[in-house]
Scaffold this motif. Structure first.
Motif, PDB file in Angstrom:
ATOM      1  N   PHE A 134       0.842  -1.195   0.000  1.00 42.35           N
ATOM      2  CA  PHE A 134       0.000   0.000   0.000  1.00 42.35           C
ATOM      3  C   PHE A 134       0.874   1.240   0.000  1.00 42.35           C
ATOM      4  N   ASP A 135       0.272   2.339  -0.436  1.00 41.66           N
ATOM      5  CA  ASP A 135       0.939   3.631  -0.400  1.00 41.66           C
ATOM      6  C   ASP A 135       0.924   4.122   1.044  1.00 41.66           C
ATOM      7  N   SER A 136       2.082   4.425   1.595  1.00 39.04           N
ATOM      8  CA  SER A 136       2.150   4.782   3.012  1.00 39.04           C
ATOM      9  C   SER A 136       1.548   6.140   3.314  1.00 39.04           C
ATOM     10  N   GLN A 137       1.265   6.939   2.275  1.00 44.51           N
ATOM     11  CA  GLN A 137       0.634   8.232   2.511  1.00 44.51           C
ATOM     12  C   GLN A 137      -0.879   8.145   2.414  1.00 44.51           C
ATOM     13  N   THR A 138      -1.382   7.461   1.402  1.00 41.93           N
ATOM     14  CA  THR A 138      -2.834   7.372   1.200  1.00 41.93           C
ATOM     15  C   THR A 138      -3.415   6.058   1.704  1.00 41.93           C
ATOM     16  N   GLN A 139      -2.559   5.045   1.924  1.00 49.32           N
ATOM     17  CA  GLN A 139      -2.948   3.683   2.297  1.00 49.32           C
ATOM     18  C   GLN A 139      -3.761   2.992   1.217  1.00 49.32           C
TER      19      GLN A 139
ATOM     20  N   ARG B 287      11.317   3.723 -11.438  1.00 51.21           N
ATOM     21  CA  ARG B 287      12.248   2.976 -10.605  1.00 51.21           C
ATOM     22  C   ARG B 287      12.660   3.812  -9.402  1.00 51.21           C
ATOM     23  N   SER B 288      12.871   3.130  -8.282  1.00 53.16           N
ATOM     24  CA  SER B 288      13.304   3.816  -7.062  1.00 53.16           C
ATOM     25  C   SER B 288      14.519   3.124  -6.492  1.00 53.16           C
ATOM     26  N   LYS B 289      15.229   3.838  -5.636  1.00 57.41           N
ATOM     27  CA  LYS B 289      16.419   3.268  -5.008  1.00 57.41           C
ATOM     28  C   LYS B 289      16.019   2.220  -3.991  1.00 57.41           C
ATOM     29  N   ARG B 290      16.890   1.270  -3.758  1.00 60.11           N
ATOM     30  CA  ARG B 290      16.619   0.219  -2.789  1.00 60.11           C
ATOM     31  C   ARG B 290      16.556   0.820  -1.394  1.00 60.11           C
ATOM     32  N   GLY B 291      15.668   0.271  -0.585  1.00 64.28           N
ATOM     33  CA  GLY B 291      15.574   0.686   0.796  1.00 64.28           C
ATOM     34  C   GLY B 291      14.681   1.882   1.035  1.00 64.28           C
ATOM     35  N   VAL B 292      13.992   2.344   0.002  1.00 57.95           N
ATOM     36  CA  VAL B 292      13.121   3.501   0.146  1.00 57.95           C
ATOM     37  C   VAL B 292      11.793   3.066   0.744  1.00 57.95           C
ATOM     38  N   VAL B 293      11.262   3.864   1.659  1.00 59.83           N
ATOM     39  CA  VAL B 293       9.988   3.533   2.279  1.00 59.83           C
ATOM     40  C   VAL B 293       8.853   3.910   1.337  1.00 59.83           C
ATOM     41  N   ALA B 294       7.825   3.076   1.295  1.00 60.48           N
ATOM     42  CA  ALA B 294       6.723   3.291   0.360  1.00 60.48           C
ATOM     43  C   ALA B 294       6.054   4.623   0.592  1.00 60.48           C
ATOM     44  N   GLY B 295       5.761   5.300  -0.523  1.00 58.94           N
ATOM     45  CA  GLY B 295       4.982   6.518  -0.454  1.00 58.94           C
ATOM     46  C   GLY B 295       5.759   7.753  -0.093  1.00 58.94           C
ATOM     47  N   THR B 296       7.068   7.675   0.105  1.00 61.70           N
ATOM     48  CA  THR B 296       7.823   8.853   0.450  1.00 61.70           C
ATOM     49  C   THR B 296       8.408   9.473  -0.795  1.00 61.70           C
ATOM     50  N   VAL B 297       8.754  10.754  -0.736  1.00 61.52           N
ATOM     51  CA  VAL B 297       9.342  11.425  -1.878  1.00 61.52           C
ATOM     52  C   VAL B 297      10.780  10.944  -2.017  1.00 61.52           C
ATOM     53  N   THR B 298      11.077  10.273  -3.128  1.00 61.13           N
ATOM     54  CA  THR B 298      12.381   9.627  -3.237  1.00 61.13           C
ATOM     55  C   THR B 298      13.113   9.943  -4.516  1.00 61.13           C
ATOM     56  N   ALA B 299      12.432  10.397  -5.547  1.00 57.56           N
ATOM     57  CA  ALA B 299      13.105  10.603  -6.815  1.00 57.56           C
ATOM     58  C   ALA B 299      12.667  11.916  -7.428  1.00 57.56           C
ATOM     59  N   VAL B 300      13.558  12.544  -8.188  1.00 58.51           N
ATOM     60  CA  VAL B 300      13.277  13.811  -8.829  1.00 58.51           C
ATOM     61  C   VAL B 300      13.513  13.655 -10.319  1.00 58.51           C
ATOM     62  N   SER B 301      12.566  14.106 -11.128  1.00 59.24           N
ATOM     63  CA  SER B 301      12.706  13.983 -12.567  1.00 59.24           C
ATOM     64  C   SER B 301      13.763  14.946 -13.070  1.00 59.24           C
ATOM     65  N   VAL B 302      14.164  14.774 -14.339  1.00 62.24           N
ATOM     66  CA  VAL B 302      15.183  15.640 -14.931  1.00 62.24           C
ATOM     67  C   VAL B 302      14.712  17.085 -14.938  1.00 62.24           C
ATOM     68  N   ALA B 303      13.455  17.310 -15.319  1.00 56.57           N
ATOM     69  CA  ALA B 303      12.922  18.672 -15.333  1.00 56.57           C
ATOM     70  C   ALA B 303      12.930  19.268 -13.939  1.00 56.57           C
ATOM     71  N   GLY B 304      12.621  18.422 -12.940  1.00 63.91           N
ATOM     72  CA  GLY B 304      12.644  18.913 -11.569  1.00 63.91           C
ATOM     73  C   GLY B 304      14.037  19.309 -11.142  1.00 63.91           C
ATOM     74  N   ALA B 305      15.034  18.494 -11.524  1.00 68.43           N
ATOM     75  CA  ALA B 305      16.417  18.807 -11.173  1.00 68.43           C
ATOM     76  C   ALA B 305      16.847  20.126 -11.803  1.00 68.43           C
ATOM     77  N   ILE B 306      16.442  20.355 -13.083  1.00 71.49           N
ATOM     78  CA  ILE B 306      16.771  21.613 -13.755  1.00 71.49           C
ATOM     79  C   ILE B 306      16.119  22.778 -13.019  1.00 71.49           C
TER      80      ILE B 306
END
Length: 340
Positions: free
Chosen positions: A262-267, A291-310
């Motif tokens: 389940f999504d840890s934010q919305t369940q 895709r997400s990095k290993r060990g990431v907790v469900a539903g947390t902000v973990t990745a940033v898109s290329v446009a976001g990084a720019i």
């Protein structure tokens, strides 16, 4: 995302520069954050055991794994699985999924080594809002009870088979009092009686007038009746396994063999796959994986898109430019050097 603003008087010659700077900075922030991608724990990030105890659906010891009904209830610390209840944390001895139950021990309960030394104890309780329940296969033995406050008397033999036909007295002639598991003569001359509390409140009331208590459960050993069960110390807690169409479809090996989570934010339900997560099933051709990095907790902000990084890079550059033009104030914030 919002910011807290405090209205202050701004000199006229500074108002245009300050307000335009604030507006542009807020616009950059609003452009940045929509690009943040919410990712969730993949199936490889859900631990399948704690020590030698398997962790399967509906349980999970990593947030976002298993069913949200049992979220944060099982805790794995240094290889020791514990059950969290309103009365404390209890070591888990085993978990059965075929005959759904958890067997826990309570270090505060009476044990054979105590003998006539009745230590103060606390009543075991469960959260009634969960899908847990105390098993009817538990028996409770109370020790050194006040005869002025507790009705203590022998019960007829048929009460062991038909307890609903008997009153609520504490049975002083019970089989378990006469044959304490593992230590038949541990009590010596101490008093013992057997009583099944109907609720936590009745258990608390019994402990108010009894020195201590212990729980005994009947373990099935697979023999023929009446020798198919043996008494052991411990508390058996039964649980339900929620069955949903979404979970069954997710677990279907023909559809990818994912894990229910389940999504840890919305369940909300998620099917956890090695490639990522989906609300359907792992081999659904209509999904694109994040895709997400290993060990990431469900539903947390973990990745940033290329446009976001720019966008973030642009925001950092703009802040540096503002600071370069701002007057030197030696750390003192004023209307002239406020960013927002």
């Amino acid at each position: 995302m919002g910011f807290l603003y405090t209205h202050r008087h701004i000199p006229k010659n500074k108002s245009l520069h300050s307000s335009s700077s604030s507006s542009l900075f807020i616009l950059i922030i609003q452009l940045i954050f929509p690009f943040l991608t919410l990712t969730s724990a993949q199936s490889s990030q859900c631990r399948t055991s704690c020590g030698n105890i398997p962790i399967n659906y509906p349980f999970g010891i990593d947030d976002g794994c298993g069913s949200p009904y049992y979220r944060h209830i099982l805790v794995c610390t240094s290889g020791q699985l514990q059950l969290r209840t309103p009365s404390g944390k209890y070591p888990v001895r085993s978990v059965s999924y075929s005959d759904p139950h958890i067997l826990v021990s309570d270090p505060f309960m009476w044990n054979c080594l105590d003998g006539d030394n009745f230590r103060p104890t606390r009543p075991f309780s469960l959260d009634t809002s969960t899908h847990f329940s105390l098993s009817p296969q538990n028996d409770y033995l109370f020790f050194n009870c006040s005869k002025n406050q507790v009705i203590i008397e022998p019960k007829p033999i048929f009460c062991e088979r038909f307890p609903e036909r008997c009153d609520s007295s504490c049975d002083s002639a019970s089989y378990l009092c006469r044959h304490l598991p593992e230590c038949a003569s541990a009590l010596g001359g101490g008093s013992c009686c057997s009583y099944y509390p109907k609720a936590t409140e009745s258990l608390r009331l019994m402990l108010k007038y009894c020195s201590s208590y212990t729980s005994v459960h009947w373990r099935n050993v697979g023999n023929t009746a009446p020798y198919d069960q043996v008494p052991e110390y411990g508390i058996r807690v039964d649980f339900d396994i929620p069955v949903t169409t979404s979970c069954l479809r997710c677990q279907d090996t023909a559809k990818g063999g994912g894990k229910c989570g389940f999504d840890s934010q919305t369940q909300d339900f998620l099917c956890l796959c090695d490639e990522g997560n989906t609300t359907t099933y792992c081999k659904d051709p209509n999904i694109s994986w994040h895709r997400s990095k290993r060990g990431v907790v469900a539903g947390t902000v973990t990745a940033v898109s290329v446009a976001g990084a720019i966008g973030i890079g642009a925001g950092v550059w703009y802040l540096r430019k503002l600071r370069a033009k701002a007057p030197v104030t030696h750390g003192v914030q004023s209307n002239e050097n406020r960013v927002f």
